[in-house]
Design a protein around this motif. Structure first.
Motif, mmCIF file in Angstrom:
data_model
loop_
_atom_site.group_PDB
_atom_site.id
_atom_site.type_symbol
_atom_site.label_atom_id
_atom_site.label_comp_id
_atom_site.label_asym_id
_atom_site.label_seq_id
_atom_site.Cartn_x
_atom_site.Cartn_y
_atom_site.Cartn_z
ATOM 1 N N GLU A 1 0.848 -1.191 0.000
ATOM 2 C CA GLU A 1 0.000 0.000 0.000
ATOM 3 C C GLU A 1 0.889 1.249 0.000
ATOM 4 O O GLU A 1 1.953 1.268 0.631
ATOM 5 N N PHE A 2 0.433 2.276 -0.663
ATOM 6 C CA PHE A 2 1.215 3.499 -0.765
ATOM 7 C C PHE A 2 0.300 4.686 -1.069
ATOM 8 O O PHE A 2 -0.849 4.519 -1.484
ATOM 9 N N ILE A 3 0.835 5.891 -0.862
ATOM 10 C CA ILE A 3 0.183 7.115 -1.328
ATOM 11 C C ILE A 3 1.030 7.663 -2.455
ATOM 12 O O ILE A 3 2.240 7.890 -2.295
ATOM 13 N N GLY A 4 0.419 7.863 -3.611
ATOM 14 C CA GLY A 4 1.114 8.467 -4.740
ATOM 15 C C GLY A 4 0.767 9.937 -4.830
ATOM 16 O O GLY A 4 -0.410 10.321 -4.835
ATOM 17 N N TRP A 5 1.801 10.777 -4.863
ATOM 18 C CA TRP A 5 1.601 12.231 -4.943
ATOM 19 C C TRP A 5 1.740 12.675 -6.394
ATOM 20 O O TRP A 5 2.777 12.423 -7.029
ATOM 21 N N ASN A 6 0.718 13.299 -6.932
ATOM 22 C CA ASN A 6 0.798 13.796 -8.310
ATOM 23 C C ASN A 6 1.817 14.932 -8.356
ATOM 24 O O ASN A 6 1.623 15.978 -7.741
ATOM 25 N N ILE B 1 26.818 -6.648 -8.795
ATOM 26 C CA ILE B 1 26.891 -5.303 -9.380
ATOM 27 C C ILE B 1 25.488 -4.735 -9.552
ATOM 28 O O ILE B 1 25.226 -3.569 -9.260
ATOM 29 N N ALA B 2 24.566 -5.584 -10.012
ATOM 30 C CA ALA B 2 23.176 -5.137 -10.172
ATOM 31 C C ALA B 2 22.613 -4.677 -8.835
ATOM 32 O O ALA B 2 21.848 -3.699 -8.783
ATOM 33 N N GLN B 3 22.984 -5.382 -7.755
ATOM 34 C CA GLN B 3 22.498 -5.002 -6.424
ATOM 35 C C GLN B 3 22.874 -3.569 -6.083
ATOM 36 O O GLN B 3 22.082 -2.831 -5.491
ATOM 37 N N LYS B 4 24.064 -3.151 -6.457
ATOM 38 C CA LYS B 4 24.498 -1.780 -6.176
ATOM 39 C C LYS B 4 23.605 -0.768 -6.899
ATOM 40 O O LYS B 4 23.274 0.282 -6.346
ATOM 41 N N HIS B 5 23.245 -1.090 -8.120
ATOM 42 C CA HIS B 5 22.354 -0.194 -8.870
ATOM 43 C C HIS B 5 20.967 -0.137 -8.228
ATOM 44 O O HIS B 5 20.372 0.948 -8.104
ATOM 45 N N TRP B 6 20.437 -1.307 -7.832
ATOM 46 C CA TRP B 6 19.118 -1.323 -7.188
ATOM 47 C C TRP B 6 19.150 -0.595 -5.847
ATOM 48 O O TRP B 6 18.190 0.094 -5.480
ATOM 49 N N ASN B 7 20.252 -0.713 -5.120
ATOM 50 C CA ASN B 7 20.386 0.044 -3.874
ATOM 51 C C ASN B 7 20.369 1.541 -4.143
ATOM 52 O O ASN B 7 19.791 2.316 -3.381
ATOM 53 N N GLY B 8 21.016 1.942 -5.235
ATOM 54 C CA GLY B 8 20.990 3.355 -5.606
ATOM 55 C C GLY B 8 19.587 3.834 -5.925
ATOM 56 O O GLY B 8 19.197 4.955 -5.572
ATOM 57 N N ILE B 9 18.818 2.973 -6.586
ATOM 58 C CA ILE B 9 17.426 3.307 -6.906
ATOM 59 C C ILE B 9 16.599 3.441 -5.630
ATOM 60 O O ILE B 9 15.801 4.377 -5.483
ATOM 61 N N ALA B 10 16.771 2.480 -4.716
ATOM 62 C CA ALA B 10 16.027 2.529 -3.450
ATOM 63 C C ALA B 10 16.331 3.807 -2.688
ATOM 64 O O ALA B 10 15.427 4.473 -2.159
ATOM 65 N N LYS B 11 17.592 4.164 -2.625
ATOM 66 C CA LYS B 11 17.983 5.381 -1.917
ATOM 67 C C LYS B 11 17.402 6.619 -2.589
ATOM 68 O O LYS B 11 16.877 7.524 -1.925
ATOM 69 N N LEU B 12 17.458 6.664 -3.918
ATOM 70 C CA LEU B 12 16.953 7.819 -4.667
ATOM 71 C C LEU B 12 15.455 8.004 -4.477
ATOM 72 O O LEU B 12 14.983 9.097 -4.111
ATOM 73 N N LEU B 13 14.682 6.943 -4.713
ATOM 74 C CA LEU B 13 13.224 7.070 -4.658
ATOM 75 C C LEU B 13 12.725 7.286 -3.231
ATOM 76 O O LEU B 13 11.766 8.047 -3.015
ATOM 77 N N SER B 14 13.348 6.644 -2.268
ATOM 78 C CA SER B 14 12.905 6.831 -0.879
ATOM 79 C C SER B 14 13.302 8.212 -0.351
ATOM 80 O O SER B 14 12.789 8.639 0.692
ATOM 81 N N TRP B 15 14.184 8.892 -1.047
ATOM 82 C CA TRP B 15 14.536 10.270 -0.692
ATOM 83 C C TRP B 15 13.652 11.268 -1.435
ATOM 84 O O TRP B 15 13.140 12.226 -0.856
ATOM 85 N N GLU B 16 13.427 11.027 -2.714
ATOM 86 C CA GLU B 16 12.648 11.984 -3.512
ATOM 87 C C GLU B 16 11.150 11.846 -3.284
ATOM 88 O O GLU B 16 10.394 12.783 -3.519
ATOM 89 N N LEU B 17 10.690 10.678 -2.882
ATOM 90 C CA LEU B 17 9.320 10.437 -2.426
ATOM 91 C C LEU B 17 8.226 10.782 -3.436
ATOM 92 O O LEU B 17 7.291 11.528 -3.142
ATOM 93 N N PRO B 18 8.271 10.172 -4.631
ATOM 94 C CA PRO B 18 7.074 10.265 -5.471
ATOM 95 C C PRO B 18 5.905 9.527 -4.823
ATOM 96 O O PRO B 18 4.750 9.837 -5.077
ATOM 97 N N TYR B 19 6.235 8.536 -3.998
ATOM 98 C CA TYR B 19 5.279 7.834 -3.147
ATOM 99 C C TYR B 19 5.670 8.051 -1.690
ATOM 100 O O TYR B 19 6.845 8.259 -1.370
ATOM 101 N N SER B 20 4.685 7.952 -0.825
ATOM 102 C CA SER B 20 4.923 7.670 0.583
ATOM 103 C C SER B 20 4.513 6.216 0.783
ATOM 104 O O SER B 20 3.324 5.892 0.779
#
Length: 582
Positions: free
Chosen positions: A294-299, A515-534
């Protein structure tokens, strides 16, 4: 055979009659241990569901009810295992990668028949791939096939998939999707397949064959005697009974008229779990981390501006910079961060799911191999921190009415969710109160699914939405956040980031998992910081199954994964099992 079919159909007429052998009351449950030598065939399974399938054609069906039934009727080349990274043979008995890892050769079983008696062969595999790629059908798993260049049949039992590039998911991409009968569907014009009779009269290669569909009542599947796995399926029939009222459906589980139910209300599930642990129930509860969150998506963009720019563009490609004018509220990162801090997500989850959920702080769910909890930016519940961030963004209560304002505009907006989901309606009310504590006026709005998913999400005609996604088994976030998906409904928040695109493109093409894990970790950090979703919470699935069924396996893939192996001891058979046998 006709006599057996008549008896199975006769059983469906008695589904609303209480079965004495199934009564969930009385003496303490006595459990017996069985061995492989004890396995016997026969009996039936009654599955309860609140909705009717939207068809039984794997190319065009979308609902979960349809996909569950489809999984019993059809087979893939190979099926994914519980680790979500390895596979077990189904229609293919083996496979081999080429030296350059740009092709996979599949050796097919030669003992497989379609339910109408025709022999399965490589033509069916090639035909299925062509249907998956046909734009007129718009198959929902299309993204799995994007790196496949062509599929070639060497002979009746050998087929090769050729790829345009190396990726870590070549095998998953090749085997995704159920194999279809070329001898039937090739006779139907592509544009007529979705509306054809095949959707309600399917022919597959799976353990159960289609028997009867009574609209808004039941769907009956019966044992396929020529199934390629010897001795399976164990059960004679599976009846999917449609009970639109969830409360009535659960009552029928308790009375013994229904054997199997998913998504049991959390409060009822916890009661049943306690009864099971005490030995007072013959209905066995299963709870496991499933695939829904479940999530809240912010337009992130202005809805009115989006509508105007799209209308002005007509059939031409709109100017993205004009189109993506920031939302007056949620275009601000500080505002999204403040809203996230204002949410007591643990309280929301505990109240709504009765504790049957785990916190979620970022885009990668815990069932996926790429999940790393340490990669997420964690926003703790912090009312004062939320107020500080809102103040920094210029939002103050200048008129003393308890609602923040800025440049004469109140911080007021609507949050929508889909009708028919009581948990989300309850969550909306809690979120409304929590946001009010920091001076934000949120108005809940419940929308019919057809309007919400069919018009509002595609046109971005909303401020924020409380929704849930079901996770695919492939590690991919492209439909939700990649700039290439900016116009599709899944990316209804209109998130666009060159950094995200670069990271995900690299992650999906990297064959070395570390190596792929490092990229996915970067994605997790980016999105959880920029918060298009809560992100709110990851749900625990709540399924109940009558304990007379043995050989049951339930895991993160669901509860339909091995129904061909379920069996019932003679001494534990119910009234409707006996009716099927006599």
């Amino acid at each position: 055979m006709r006599v057996f079919m008549a008896r199975v159909l006769f059983v469906s007429l008695f589904l609303f009659i209480s079965c004495g052998n199934n009564d969930n009351s009385g003496s303490k449950r006595v459990e017996k241990t069985y061995s492989a030598a004890d396995i016997v065939n026969g009996g039936s399974l009654i599955i309860g569901t609140t909705g009717e399938p939207d068809g039984l054609n794997p190319l065009t069906a979308h609902s979960k009810n349809a996909k569950d039934a489809i999984s019993l009727i059809y087979r893939r080349l190979a099926d994914i295992n519980e680790d979500l990274s390895t596979f077990s043979p189904q229609l293919a008995k083996s496979w081999h990668f080429s030296n350059d890892s740009l092709s996979i050769l599949f050796e097919l079983r030669t003992d497989v028949k379609w339910h109408d008696g025709e022999v399965f062969n490589s033509d069916d595999v090639v035909f299925t791939y062509n249907m998956h790629m046909n734009e007129l059908l718009g198959w929902e798993g299309y993204s799995y096939k994007e790196t496949i260049n062509r599929v070639v049949a060497q002979n009746d039992s050998t087929v090769t998939f050729y790829f345009t590039e190396k990726t870590p998911t070549l095998l998953m991409d090749a085997v995704e999707g159920y194999i279809l009968p070329e001898h039937i569907l090739s006779q139907i014009p592509v544009e007529e397949i979705e509306s054809s009779n095949f959707s309600r009269n399917p022919v597959g290669t799976g353990p159960f064959r289609f028997s009867e569909w009574k609209s808004q009542q039941s769907l009956t599947l019966t044992k396929f005697a020529d199934y390629y796995e010897a001795g399976k399926p164990r059960l004679d029939a599976i009846v999917i009974q449609i009970v639109p009222d969830n409360i009535n459906l659960y009552r029928q589980v308790l009375s013994g008229d229904i054997d199997f139910m998913e998504s049991v209300p959390a409060g009822d599930f916890n009661k049943l779990l306690a009864q099971w642990d005490d030995g007072d129930s013959i209905i066995k509860p299963y709870n496991f981390l499933g695939r829904g969150y479940e999530f809240i998506g912010w337009n992130l963009i202005d809805p009115e501006n989006y509508s105007n720019v799209m209308e002005a563009a007509g059939d031409d490609e709109p100017n993205l910079e004009e189109l993506l004018k920031p939302h007056k509220l949620f275009g601000s990162w500080k505002v999204r961060a403040a809203l996230t801090m204002a949410l007591d997500r643990k309280t929301i989850a505990d109240v709504v799911t009765h504790g049957l959920a785990v916190p979620m702080h970022g885009p990668i769910p815990p069932i996926m191999w790429a999940y790393d909890p340490n990669a997420n930016s964690i926003w703790e519940y912090d009312v004062e921190g939320a107020k500080e961030f809102l103040g920094d963004a210029g939002w103050k209560d200048t008129d003393g009415d308890g609602i923040l304002d800025k440049d004469g505009m109140k911080f007021s907006f609507e949050m929508v969710t889909n009708a028919g989901n009581e948990e989300r309606k309850q969550a909306l009310t809690i979120i409304q109160q929590q946001l009010l504590e920091v001076g934000i006026e949120m108005t809940p709005r419940v929308i019919e699914p057809a309007l919400l998913f069919g018009r509002m999400l595609p046109t971005r005609d909303l401020d924020a939405a409380l929704l849930g996604w079901s996770v695919g088994l492939k590690m991919e976030l492209t439909p939700l956040f990649h700039s290439s998906s900016i116009f599709i409904p899944f990316n209804f928040v209109s998130y666009r980031s060159q950094e995200f695109d670069k990271l995900e493109d690299a992650a999906k093409s990297e064959t070395r998992q570390t190596i792929a894990q490092k990229h996915w970790n970067g994605i997790a950090k980016l999105l959880s910081w920029e918060l298009p979703y809560s992100w709110l919470y990851y749900k625990t699935e709540t399924t109940v199954i009558h304990s007379r069924f043995k050989g049951v396996k339930v895991d993160k893939r669901g509860a339909f994964i091995n129904m061909e192996e379920w069996w019932i001891p003679f001494e534990e058979r119910s009234d409707h099992d006996m009716l099927a046998e006599n």
